[in-house]
Design a protein around this motif. Structure first.
Motif, PDB file in Angstrom:
ATOM      1  N   ALA A 184       9.598 -11.148  55.281  1.00  0.00           N
ATOM      2  CA  ALA A 184       8.278 -11.375  55.878  1.00  0.00           C
ATOM      3  C   ALA A 184       8.164 -10.503  57.119  1.00  0.00           C
ATOM      4  O   ALA A 184       9.000 -10.592  58.019  1.00  0.00           O
ATOM      5  N   VAL A 185       7.166  -9.648  57.160  1.00  0.00           N
ATOM      6  CA  VAL A 185       6.963  -8.734  58.277  1.00  0.00           C
ATOM      7  C   VAL A 185       5.577  -8.983  58.857  1.00  0.00           C
ATOM      8  O   VAL A 185       4.575  -8.947  58.143  1.00  0.00           O
ATOM      9  N   SER A 186       5.526  -9.284  60.149  1.00  0.00           N
ATOM     10  CA  SER A 186       4.245  -9.500  60.824  1.00  0.00           C
ATOM     11  C   SER A 186       3.923  -8.295  61.679  1.00  0.00           C
ATOM     12  O   SER A 186       4.806  -7.498  62.019  1.00  0.00           O
ATOM     13  N   GLY A 187       2.648  -8.173  62.024  1.00  0.00           N
ATOM     14  CA  GLY A 187       2.316  -6.980  62.763  1.00  0.00           C
ATOM     15  C   GLY A 187       1.013  -7.010  63.503  1.00  0.00           C
ATOM     16  O   GLY A 187       0.420  -8.072  63.755  1.00  0.00           O
ATOM     17  N   SER A 188       0.552  -5.809  63.830  1.00  0.00           N
ATOM     18  CA  SER A 188      -0.596  -5.615  64.696  1.00  0.00           C
ATOM     19  C   SER A 188      -1.910  -5.981  64.034  1.00  0.00           C
ATOM     20  O   SER A 188      -2.933  -6.066  64.716  1.00  0.00           O
ATOM     21  N   ASP A 189      -1.931  -6.209  62.714  1.00  0.00           N
ATOM     22  CA  ASP A 189      -3.176  -6.528  62.004  1.00  0.00           C
ATOM     23  C   ASP A 189      -3.455  -8.022  61.955  1.00  0.00           C
ATOM     24  O   ASP A 189      -4.406  -8.448  61.301  1.00  0.00           O
ATOM     25  N   GLY A 190      -2.622  -8.841  62.600  1.00  0.00           N
ATOM     26  CA  GLY A 190      -2.866 -10.288  62.617  1.00  0.00           C
ATOM     27  C   GLY A 190      -2.488 -10.998  61.353  1.00  0.00           C
ATOM     28  O   GLY A 190      -2.937 -12.118  61.124  1.00  0.00           O
ATOM     29  N   SER A 191      -1.652 -10.398  60.522  1.00  0.00           N
ATOM     30  CA  SER A 191      -1.255 -11.006  59.249  1.00  0.00           C
ATOM     31  C   SER A 191       0.258 -10.941  59.089  1.00  0.00           C
ATOM     32  O   SER A 191       0.965 -10.249  59.828  1.00  0.00           O
ATOM     33  N   VAL A 192       0.753 -11.702  58.100  1.00  0.00           N
ATOM     34  CA  VAL A 192       2.167 -11.673  57.723  1.00  0.00           C
ATOM     35  C   VAL A 192       2.253 -11.109  56.314  1.00  0.00           C
ATOM     36  O   VAL A 192       1.655 -11.651  55.384  1.00  0.00           O
ATOM     37  N   HIS A 193       2.996 -10.037  56.141  1.00  0.00           N
ATOM     38  CA  HIS A 193       3.144  -9.375  54.862  1.00  0.00           C
ATOM     39  C   HIS A 193       4.480  -9.755  54.251  1.00  0.00           C
ATOM     40  O   HIS A 193       5.515  -9.711  54.934  1.00  0.00           O
ATOM     41  N   LEU A 194       4.498 -10.127  52.981  1.00  0.00           N
ATOM     42  CA  LEU A 194       5.710 -10.529  52.290  1.00  0.00           C
ATOM     43  C   LEU A 194       6.143  -9.432  51.321  1.00  0.00           C
ATOM     44  O   LEU A 194       5.380  -9.053  50.426  1.00  0.00           O
TER      45      LEU A 194
END
Length: 293
Positions: free
Chosen positions: A280-290
Protein backbone atom coordinates in the motif's frame (compact mmCIF):
# COMPACT_ATOMS: atom_id res chain seq x y z
CA UNK A 1 2.54 -4.05 -12.08
CA UNK A 2 -1.08 -2.93 -12.09
CA UNK A 3 -2.86 -1.11 -9.31
CA UNK A 4 -5.57 -3.31 -7.83
CA UNK A 5 -7.41 -0.63 -5.88
CA UNK A 6 -7.53 3.05 -5.09
CA UNK A 7 -8.81 4.12 -1.67
CA UNK A 8 -9.88 7.71 -1.21
CA UNK A 9 -10.42 9.13 2.27
CA UNK A 10 -13.98 10.51 2.53
CA UNK A 11 -14.25 14.23 3.05
CA UNK A 12 -10.65 14.84 1.99
CA UNK A 13 -9.84 16.41 -1.37
CA UNK A 14 -6.26 16.12 -2.58
CA UNK A 15 -4.78 16.21 0.93
CA UNK A 16 -1.53 14.23 0.86
CA UNK A 17 -1.69 10.96 2.82
CA UNK A 18 1.34 10.99 5.12
CA UNK A 19 0.94 7.67 7.03
CA UNK A 20 -0.53 4.28 6.19
CA UNK A 21 -0.53 0.93 8.02
CA UNK A 22 -2.23 -2.49 8.00
CA UNK A 23 -3.78 -4.23 10.99
CA UNK A 24 -1.87 -7.37 12.08
CA UNK A 25 -4.42 -9.69 10.43
CA UNK A 26 -4.47 -7.57 7.30
CA UNK A 27 -8.24 -6.97 7.31
CA UNK A 28 -7.99 -3.23 7.98
CA UNK A 29 -5.97 -0.36 6.57
CA UNK A 30 -5.46 2.95 8.37
CA UNK A 31 -4.36 6.21 6.77
CA UNK A 32 -3.80 9.79 7.89
CA UNK A 33 -3.40 13.03 5.97
CA UNK A 34 -1.55 16.29 6.39
CA UNK A 35 -4.96 17.82 7.21
CA UNK A 36 -5.02 15.65 10.40
CA UNK A 37 -7.72 13.36 9.02
CA UNK A 38 -7.57 9.70 10.09
CA UNK A 39 -9.61 6.94 8.46
CA UNK A 40 -9.66 3.16 8.89
CA UNK A 41 -10.89 0.96 6.04
CA UNK A 42 -12.10 -2.62 5.93
CA UNK A 43 -12.07 -3.23 2.22
CA UNK A 44 -13.77 -0.12 0.81
CA UNK A 45 -15.86 0.37 3.96
CA UNK A 46 -14.85 3.17 6.34
CA UNK A 47 -15.18 1.88 9.91
CA UNK A 48 -13.59 4.87 11.63
CA UNK A 49 -12.95 8.48 10.65
CA UNK A 50 -12.00 11.55 12.65
CA UNK A 51 -10.26 14.88 12.27
CA UNK A 52 -7.62 15.74 14.87
CA UNK A 53 -7.14 19.43 14.10
CA UNK A 54 -6.66 21.35 17.32
CA UNK A 55 -8.22 24.61 18.46
CA UNK A 56 -5.47 25.11 21.04
CA UNK A 57 -3.16 27.84 19.78
CA UNK A 58 -0.41 26.73 22.17
CA UNK A 59 0.25 23.52 20.25
CA UNK A 60 -0.65 24.78 16.76
CA UNK A 61 3.03 24.55 15.65
CA UNK A 62 2.96 20.87 16.69
CA UNK A 63 -0.48 20.15 15.23
CA UNK A 64 0.26 17.19 12.98
CA UNK A 65 -0.13 13.43 12.98
CA UNK A 66 3.35 11.98 13.24
CA UNK A 67 2.57 8.26 13.33
CA UNK A 68 -0.29 5.74 13.43
CA UNK A 69 -0.22 2.03 14.22
CA UNK A 70 -2.68 -0.73 15.09
CA UNK A 71 -2.62 -2.55 18.40
CA UNK A 72 -1.54 -6.18 18.39
CA UNK A 73 -5.13 -7.46 18.40
CA UNK A 74 -6.19 -4.98 15.69
CA UNK A 75 -9.07 -3.64 17.77
CA UNK A 76 -7.43 -0.31 18.57
CA UNK A 77 -5.44 2.35 16.78
CA UNK A 78 -2.59 4.37 18.29
CA UNK A 79 -2.41 7.95 17.01
CA UNK A 80 0.59 10.16 17.80
CA UNK A 81 -0.87 13.62 17.29
CA UNK A 82 0.18 17.01 18.59
CA UNK A 83 1.46 16.51 22.13
CA UNK A 84 -0.80 13.51 22.86
CA UNK A 85 -0.67 9.77 22.22
CA UNK A 86 -4.16 8.30 21.90
CA UNK A 87 -5.39 4.70 21.83
CA UNK A 88 -8.74 4.56 20.01
CA UNK A 89 -11.18 1.65 20.10
CA UNK A 90 -12.17 1.10 16.47
CA UNK A 91 -15.45 -0.64 17.25
CA UNK A 92 -16.88 2.03 19.54
CA UNK A 93 -14.89 4.98 18.17
CA UNK A 94 -14.11 6.04 21.73
CA UNK A 95 -10.71 7.02 23.12
CA UNK A 96 -9.56 4.24 25.46
CA UNK A 97 -6.90 6.49 26.91
CA UNK A 98 -4.90 9.58 26.03
CA UNK A 99 -1.33 10.09 27.24
CA UNK A 100 0.05 13.62 27.42
CA UNK A 101 3.70 13.66 28.39
CA UNK A 102 4.93 16.11 30.98
CA UNK A 103 6.55 19.26 29.55
CA UNK A 104 10.30 19.14 29.16
CA UNK A 105 12.13 21.51 31.54
CA UNK A 106 8.67 22.32 32.99
CA UNK A 107 7.56 24.46 30.04
CA UNK A 108 8.66 22.94 26.69
CA UNK A 109 5.93 20.91 24.94
CA UNK A 110 6.93 17.29 24.43
CA UNK A 111 5.55 15.52 21.38
CA UNK A 112 5.35 11.82 20.40
CA UNK A 113 7.37 11.43 17.21
CA UNK A 114 7.23 7.78 16.18
CA UNK A 115 5.47 4.47 16.86
CA UNK A 116 6.47 0.85 16.32
CA UNK A 117 4.83 -2.51 17.09
CA UNK A 118 6.54 -5.85 17.55
CA UNK A 119 5.25 -9.24 16.43
CA UNK A 120 4.58 -9.90 20.14
CA UNK A 121 2.17 -6.96 20.26
CA UNK A 122 4.37 -4.54 22.21
CA UNK A 123 4.05 -0.90 21.09
CA UNK A 124 6.87 1.61 21.51
CA UNK A 125 6.35 5.38 21.40
CA UNK A 126 9.36 7.70 21.11
CA UNK A 127 9.11 11.29 22.30
CA UNK A 128 10.97 14.41 21.23
CA UNK A 129 12.53 14.93 24.67
CA UNK A 130 14.53 11.68 24.49
CA UNK A 131 12.37 9.11 26.24
CA UNK A 132 10.53 6.02 24.99
CA UNK A 133 7.38 4.43 26.42
CA UNK A 134 6.59 0.72 26.03
CA UNK A 135 3.02 -0.61 26.06
CA UNK A 136 1.96 -4.24 26.25
CA UNK A 137 -0.57 -5.89 23.93
CA UNK A 138 -3.44 -4.58 26.08
CA UNK A 139 -2.26 -0.98 25.96
CA UNK A 140 -0.91 -0.95 29.51
CA UNK A 141 2.28 1.03 30.10
CA UNK A 142 4.91 -1.54 31.06
CA UNK A 143 8.13 0.41 30.75
CA UNK A 144 9.78 3.76 30.14
CA UNK A 145 13.39 4.67 29.48
CA UNK A 146 15.43 7.69 28.48
CA UNK A 147 18.48 7.81 26.25
CA UNK A 148 20.59 10.61 24.82
CA UNK A 149 20.30 8.77 21.50
CA UNK A 150 16.57 8.11 21.79
CA UNK A 151 15.11 7.28 18.37
CA UNK A 152 13.13 9.56 16.10
CA UNK A 153 12.87 6.55 13.74
CA UNK A 154 12.46 2.99 15.01
CA UNK A 155 11.40 -0.53 14.17
CA UNK A 156 11.38 -3.92 15.90
CA UNK A 157 13.83 -6.61 14.83
CA UNK A 158 14.12 -10.31 15.63
CA UNK A 159 14.17 -11.30 19.28
CA UNK A 160 11.59 -8.61 20.16
CA UNK A 161 14.38 -6.01 20.14
CA UNK A 162 13.79 -2.35 19.37
CA UNK A 163 16.10 -0.69 16.87
CA UNK A 164 16.17 3.04 16.29
CA UNK A 165 18.19 5.99 15.14
CA UNK A 166 18.50 9.58 16.29
CA UNK A 167 19.79 10.18 12.73
CA UNK A 168 23.43 10.03 13.86
CA UNK A 169 23.71 6.57 15.45
CA UNK A 170 21.93 3.20 15.45
CA UNK A 171 20.87 1.79 18.81
CA UNK A 172 19.23 -1.49 19.82
CA UNK A 173 17.32 -1.95 23.08
CA UNK A 174 15.67 -4.99 24.64
CA UNK A 175 11.89 -5.15 24.95
CA UNK A 176 12.37 -3.80 28.48
CA UNK A 177 14.48 -0.82 27.39
CA UNK A 178 17.96 -2.16 28.23
CA UNK A 179 20.73 -0.94 25.92
CA UNK A 180 22.09 -3.82 23.82
CA UNK A 181 24.10 -2.25 21.01
CA UNK A 182 25.08 1.15 19.65
CA UNK A 183 27.01 2.15 16.55
CA UNK A 184 27.86 5.59 15.24
CA UNK A 185 26.98 6.37 11.66
CA UNK A 186 29.25 8.09 9.16
CA UNK A 187 26.34 9.91 7.49
CA UNK A 188 23.10 11.36 8.73
CA UNK A 189 20.24 8.84 8.54
CA UNK A 190 16.80 9.82 7.27
CA UNK A 191 15.04 6.43 7.17
CA UNK A 192 15.28 3.10 8.99
CA UNK A 193 13.66 -0.30 8.47
CA UNK A 194 14.14 -3.66 10.17
CA UNK A 195 13.00 -7.20 9.41
CA UNK A 196 11.79 -9.48 12.21
CA UNK A 197 12.10 -12.46 9.85
CA UNK A 198 15.60 -12.27 8.38
CA UNK A 199 17.57 -10.24 10.97
CA UNK A 200 18.30 -7.44 8.49
CA UNK A 201 18.29 -3.71 9.15
CA UNK A 202 18.55 -0.90 6.61
CA UNK A 203 19.20 2.82 6.90
CA UNK A 204 19.14 5.55 4.30
CA UNK A 205 21.20 8.69 3.93
CA UNK A 206 20.39 11.33 1.33
CA UNK A 207 21.92 9.32 -1.50
CA UNK A 208 22.53 5.75 -0.30
CA UNK A 209 20.80 2.80 1.34
CA UNK A 210 22.93 0.56 3.59
CA UNK A 211 21.74 -2.96 4.53
CA UNK A 212 23.23 -4.75 7.58
CA UNK A 213 22.90 -8.03 9.48
CA UNK A 214 22.03 -7.41 13.12
CA UNK A 215 23.53 -10.75 14.20
CA UNK A 216 27.09 -9.48 13.63
CA UNK A 217 26.44 -5.89 12.41
CA UNK A 218 28.22 -6.47 9.12
CA UNK A 219 27.15 -4.60 5.98
CA UNK A 220 25.76 -6.99 3.38
CA UNK A 221 24.66 -4.54 0.69
CA UNK A 222 24.20 -0.95 -0.36
CA UNK A 223 22.45 0.88 -3.16
CA UNK A 224 22.34 4.37 -4.56
CA UNK A 225 18.92 5.90 -4.11
CA UNK A 226 16.94 8.51 -5.98
CA UNK A 227 15.83 11.77 -4.29
CA UNK A 228 12.40 11.85 -2.67
CA UNK A 229 10.64 11.24 0.63
CA UNK A 230 12.98 8.93 2.62
CA UNK A 231 11.01 5.81 3.52
CA UNK A 232 12.20 2.19 3.80
CA UNK A 233 10.26 -1.00 4.47
CA UNK A 234 11.18 -4.68 4.53
CA UNK A 235 8.68 -6.95 2.79
CA UNK A 236 8.71 -10.76 2.62
CA UNK A 237 11.57 -10.95 5.10
CA UNK A 238 14.60 -9.79 3.11
CA UNK A 239 13.20 -7.69 0.26
CA UNK A 240 13.59 -3.95 0.85
CA UNK A 241 11.26 -1.31 -0.58
CA UNK A 242 12.48 2.28 -0.92
CA UNK A 243 10.38 5.29 -1.91
CA UNK A 244 11.55 8.19 -4.04
CA UNK A 245 9.97 11.17 -5.78
CA UNK A 246 8.93 9.21 -8.88
CA UNK A 247 8.01 5.78 -7.49
CA UNK A 248 9.59 2.98 -5.51
CA UNK A 249 12.17 0.26 -5.95
CA UNK A 250 12.60 -3.23 -4.50
CA UNK A 251 16.10 -4.36 -3.52
CA UNK A 252 17.56 -7.72 -2.53
CA UNK A 253 19.85 -7.95 0.55
CA UNK A 254 22.89 -7.19 -1.61
CA UNK A 255 21.35 -3.87 -2.58
CA UNK A 256 20.58 -4.87 -6.17
CA UNK A 257 17.39 -3.39 -7.63
CA UNK A 258 15.11 -6.27 -8.59
CA UNK A 259 11.96 -4.32 -9.48
CA UNK A 260 11.09 -0.73 -10.24
CA UNK A 261 7.64 0.94 -10.13
CA UNK A 262 6.94 4.42 -11.46
CA UNK A 263 4.13 6.51 -9.95
CA UNK A 264 3.67 9.19 -12.58
CA UNK A 265 0.31 10.45 -11.26
CA UNK A 266 1.49 11.20 -7.71
CA UNK A 267 4.50 11.44 -5.43
CA UNK A 268 4.66 8.62 -2.87
CA UNK A 269 4.98 9.53 0.81
CA UNK A 270 4.32 6.41 2.92
CA UNK A 271 3.93 2.66 2.50
CA UNK A 272 2.84 -0.48 4.32
CA UNK A 273 3.01 -4.14 3.36
CA UNK A 274 0.49 -6.97 3.51
CA UNK A 275 1.64 -10.46 2.41
CA UNK A 276 -1.55 -11.09 0.41
CA UNK A 277 -2.71 -7.64 -0.69
CA UNK A 278 0.77 -6.42 -1.56
CA UNK A 279 2.18 -2.96 -1.00
CA UNK A 280 0.00 0.00 0.00
CA UNK A 281 1.55 3.29 -1.12
CA UNK A 282 0.05 6.65 -0.17
CA UNK A 283 0.93 9.93 -1.69
CA UNK A 284 0.40 13.49 -2.73
CA UNK A 285 -2.91 12.78 -4.52
CA UNK A 286 -4.81 12.08 -1.28
CA UNK A 287 -5.30 8.38 -2.01
CA UNK A 288 -3.84 5.00 -1.07
CA UNK A 289 -2.72 2.84 -3.99
CA UNK A 290 -2.53 -0.94 -3.59
CA UNK A 291 0.10 -2.81 -5.62
CA UNK A 292 -0.04 -6.62 -5.70
CA UNK A 293 3.46 -8.10 -5.44
Amino acid sequence: MVESALLEIPGVTFAPVNHVCFSPDGTMLAASTVDREVAVFRGNEVIYQSNFMTEDHRIRPHDSIRSIIFSGDGQSLYVAWGDILRRINLYSGSVEWARQSDPNMAFLITTPVNLARSSMGQVACAYADGHVELYDANGVLEGRFSDNAAPCLMSYISGNRLAGTDRFSITVWSSGGRLLHRAKGTRRMFALAASEESDLLAVRSLHEVLIMRTSDWQAVGHADTRPGYPKLLFIAGDCLASLDADGFSLYNPAGEEVKRFETHAYRPIAMAHHPKQGLAVSGSDGSVHLYPL
